[in-house]
Motif scaffolding. Structure first.
Motif, PDB file in Angstrom:
ATOM      1  N   MET A  14      -1.227   8.715  -2.060  1.00  0.00           N
ATOM      2  CA  MET A  14      -1.952   7.496  -1.935  1.00  0.00           C
ATOM      3  C   MET A  14      -1.188   6.292  -1.757  1.00  0.00           C
ATOM      4  SD  MET A  14      -4.851   9.020  -4.135  1.00  0.00           S
ATOM      5  CE  MET A  14      -4.959   7.373  -4.828  1.00  0.00           C
ATOM      6  N   VAL A  15      -2.517   5.264  -1.002  1.00  0.00           N
ATOM      7  CA  VAL A  15      -2.293   3.867   0.498  1.00  0.00           C
ATOM      8  C   VAL A  15      -1.917   3.176  -1.293  1.00  0.00           C
ATOM      9  CG1 VAL A  15      -2.764   2.561   1.878  1.00  0.00           C
ATOM     10  CG2 VAL A  15      -3.074   5.484   2.045  1.00  0.00           C
ATOM     11  N   SER A  19       3.907   1.750   0.903  1.00  0.00           N
ATOM     12  CA  SER A  19       3.984   2.734   1.802  1.00  0.00           C
ATOM     13  C   SER A  19       3.820   2.371   3.206  1.00  0.00           C
ATOM     14  CB  SER A  19       2.320   3.839   1.786  1.00  0.00           C
ATOM     15  OG  SER A  19       1.735   3.797   0.196  1.00  0.00           O
ATOM     16  N   ILE A  20       4.760   3.877   4.171  1.00  0.00           N
ATOM     17  CA  ILE A  20       5.079   3.514   4.735  1.00  0.00           C
ATOM     18  C   ILE A  20       4.375   4.580   5.406  1.00  0.00           C
ATOM     19  CG2 ILE A  20       6.869   3.717   6.586  1.00  0.00           C
ATOM     20  CD1 ILE A  20       9.095   2.467   4.566  1.00  0.00           C
ATOM     21  N   LEU A  21       3.400   4.293   6.653  1.00  0.00           N
ATOM     22  CA  LEU A  21       2.667   5.270   7.536  1.00  0.00           C
ATOM     23  C   LEU A  21       3.163   5.582   8.844  1.00  0.00           C
ATOM     24  CD1 LEU A  21       0.308   3.929   5.380  1.00  0.00           C
ATOM     25  CD2 LEU A  21       1.494   5.743   5.090  1.00  0.00           C
ATOM     26  N   VAL A  66       2.908  -1.156   4.209  1.00  0.00           N
ATOM     27  CA  VAL A  66       1.839  -1.634   4.516  1.00  0.00           C
ATOM     28  C   VAL A  66       1.142  -3.156   4.491  1.00  0.00           C
ATOM     29  CG1 VAL A  66      -0.487  -1.590   3.583  1.00  0.00           C
ATOM     30  CG2 VAL A  66       0.183   0.251   3.619  1.00  0.00           C
ATOM     31  N   GLY A  67       2.587  -3.481   3.198  1.00  0.00           N
ATOM     32  CA  GLY A  67       2.737  -4.855   3.168  1.00  0.00           C
ATOM     33  C   GLY A  67       3.037  -5.778   3.905  1.00  0.00           C
ATOM     34  N   VAL A  89      -5.084  -1.151   2.891  1.00  0.00           N
ATOM     35  CA  VAL A  89      -5.243  -0.993   1.511  1.00  0.00           C
ATOM     36  C   VAL A  89      -6.361   0.320   2.063  1.00  0.00           C
ATOM     37  CG1 VAL A  89      -5.223   0.323  -0.777  1.00  0.00           C
ATOM     38  CG2 VAL A  89      -3.073  -1.853   0.773  1.00  0.00           C
ATOM     39  N   GLN A  90      -7.718   0.156   1.366  1.00  0.00           N
ATOM     40  CA  GLN A  90      -8.513   0.781   1.735  1.00  0.00           C
ATOM     41  C   GLN A  90      -9.223   1.464   2.858  1.00  0.00           C
ATOM     42  OE1 GLN A  90     -12.677  -1.699   1.298  1.00  0.00           O
ATOM     43  NE2 GLN A  90     -13.297   0.651   0.342  1.00  0.00           N
TER      44      GLN A  90
END
Ligand code: SF4
Ligand code: SF4
Lengths: 103, 387
Positions: A14-15, A19-21, A66-67, A89-90
């Motif tokens: 769940m993003v 989250s670190i992607l 993500v931020g 995020v979406q």
């Protein structure tokens, strides 16, 4: 056929802002010179990311949250951070569901 | 390769990307040799023998040409691609020139060492096919003893080596009741993707149609199972579902449109717009031994014949879906109407649709006949010895 079943079942990523992607090794973001377009190569799929997606994916480096990415884009494109954050995020959730980004 | 719904900012490769000057994908049938004998195999009834296969150097040259042309992905397929002893030399070049390299395999000939070697050379992805989760039934369908157990082992190696895995499960009346277990199995073995493809009735599958066709009720049940699984397994397993033409309203865009998304090269080097194209009469196919790939793609008669929409007749010609499904499958249109430029009978707008679709209802309610297994020569002809 159940001898080597892995005990831990995978769960959905769940993003969120924290989250670190990153892109898994088998997903390739590549600029195709002949088509002059960015492409995202995935198992038996080729996706076409738009400009925003390309910028975001380049920043999914396994270090930034993500931020952080939202802040970066907000500054570069002079746009409200909360709008950008909600949008990416979406987008990243959608990509996570397709297996294109992981944490 | 059917389509999935795409979300914000990222779409499946759009038409312009697909046909500007090169297809996105190359389906390389390295050999028609295969130890399995699936009665639904998509290879032609006339299997090409090993003594006509392209050499290592010829495949390597084709792969370099493909990358230069702008092809992005190569699907190494067959037959069974691992039946070629030089698969390593082929994968090596594909990875070197930057093609996204996908191995489509039945798995039974692989060893762990060989798979590791391929991964080290730059193989990007493995698609492993299974016949059923019920091992006895799977081995019966493939006419290969111990196949299911071996595939299970191979799936484990793929994961162990950190390669992404797609499980491919062709669905038909003789394994359709296993669908829920197949989905569960895909999750258990750690596949990222599952292809649940109802059989498409060409080539061997057409010969075996009565033995494979599910009833409409059984088919509808699979739609429901897959839809629920997709929701439940979001972010865990991507499920791609291919429906059988006989129970659909509109046809599929064969190969993403003729001469548009994909090109197919047979073991002997013939370049086809779709793998069943050889069933069309009066067509000539270029061979990579005679012409450059770019020329074949751009100027080849076979590719130009049904490219785009100019060749269409009514009802396709004025239909709003003509650039979505490109009139469906030429081979199916020819087989039923005698004219490959007619609308695919799989389309509900075809005047022949009802008559064509009725067959499914009839056959699926009868006792299934024995399989006609996929063999060289259609029966029990012995293949010439290896390369
Ligand atoms: S469908 Fe079966 S017989 Fe045909 S190539 Fe694949 S594994 Fe072999
Ligand atoms: S009429 Fe032709 S273009 Fe229209 S839906 Fe049917 S097959 Fe597709």
């Amino acid at each position: 056929m159940a001898e080597t079943v892995q005990p831990i079942r995978p769960t959905r990523l769940m993003v969120a802002e924290g989250s670190i992607l990153l892109l898994p090794r088998h997903i390739k973001l590549r600029h195709d010179a002949g088509r002059d377009a960015w492409v995202l190569l995935a198992p038996e799929r080729v996706f076409k990311p738009d400009d925003t997606a390309v910028e975001v994916l380049k920043l999914c480096d396994g270090k930034r949250t993500v931020g952080d990415i939202a802040s970066d884009l907000a500054e570069r494109f002079q746009a409200p951070r909360d709008v950008i954050l909600a949008d990416i995020v979406q987008m990243l959730q959608d990509l996570a569901d397709k297996g294109v980004v992981k944490s | 390769m059917n389509e999935i719904t795409t979300g914000t900012h990222v779409t499946d490769a759009e038409p312009a990307l697909a046909c500007a000057r090169a297809p996105v994908g190359l389906l390389a049938e390295l050999t028609h040799r295969c130890p399995l004998q699936c009665p639904y195999c998509s290879n032609p009834l006339e299997l090409e023998r090993s003594n006509v296969e392209l050499t290592t150097a010829e495949w390597q040259d084709v792969i370099r040409q493909a990358a230069a042309l702008g092809i992005l992905q190569i699907h190494l397929s067959g037959g069974e691609p691992t039946a070629r002893k030089d698969l390593e030399d082929i994968v090596k070049v594909a990875a070197e020139v930057g093609l996204y390299t996908n191995l489509i395999t039945a798995g039974v000939l692989l060893t762990k060492e060989r798979l590791k070697g391929l991964a080290d050379l730059g193989l990007d992805h493995v698609q492993l096919s299974i016949q059923d989760v019920d091992a006895a039934n799977a081995d019966r369908i493939a006419a290969y003893k111990g196949g299911a157990a071996k595939k299970h082992e191979v799936a484990g190696w793929v994961k162990e080596l950190g390669l992404p895995l797609t499980l491919n499960a062709p669905l038909h009346r003789q394994n359709i009741d296993s669908l829920e277990r197949i989905i569960e199995y895909a999750v258990e073995i750690g596949a990222g993707r599952l292809e649940v493809a109802h059989i498409q009735y060409y080539a061997w599958a057409l010969k075996n149609r009565a033995a494979l066709m599910p009833t409409r009720e059984a088919f509808m049940k699979t739609v429901d199972i897959v839809n629920r699984a997709k929701e439940r397994l979001k972010g865990i397993l991507v499920i791609d579902f291919v429906v059988p033409d006989y129970y659909a309203k509109f046809p599929k865009p064969c190969m993403g449109g003729w001469g548009r998304g994909v090109m197919n090269i047979t073991p002997s080097g013939r370049v086809l717009p779709c793998h069943a194209a050889e069933s069309l009469p009066g067509m000539s196919f270029d061979n990579v031994r005679d012409r450059k790939l770019a020329e074949i793609w751009l100027d080849g008669d076979a590719f130009n014949k049904f490219r785009g929409t100019d060749w269409m007749k009514e009802p396709c010609k004025s239909c709003s879906r003509r650039e979505i499904d490109f009139g469906g499958c030429r081979c199916q249109a020819f087989a039923l109407t005698g004219d490959a430029a007619n609308t695919d009978p799989a389309c509900s707008l075809s005047p022949l649709h009802d008559e064509w679709a009725k067959v499914a209802g009839l056959e699926s309610h009868e006792t299934p006949p024995d399989f006609i297994y996929r063999r060289v020569g259609g029966a029990k002809v012995v293949e010439p010895a290896g390369e």
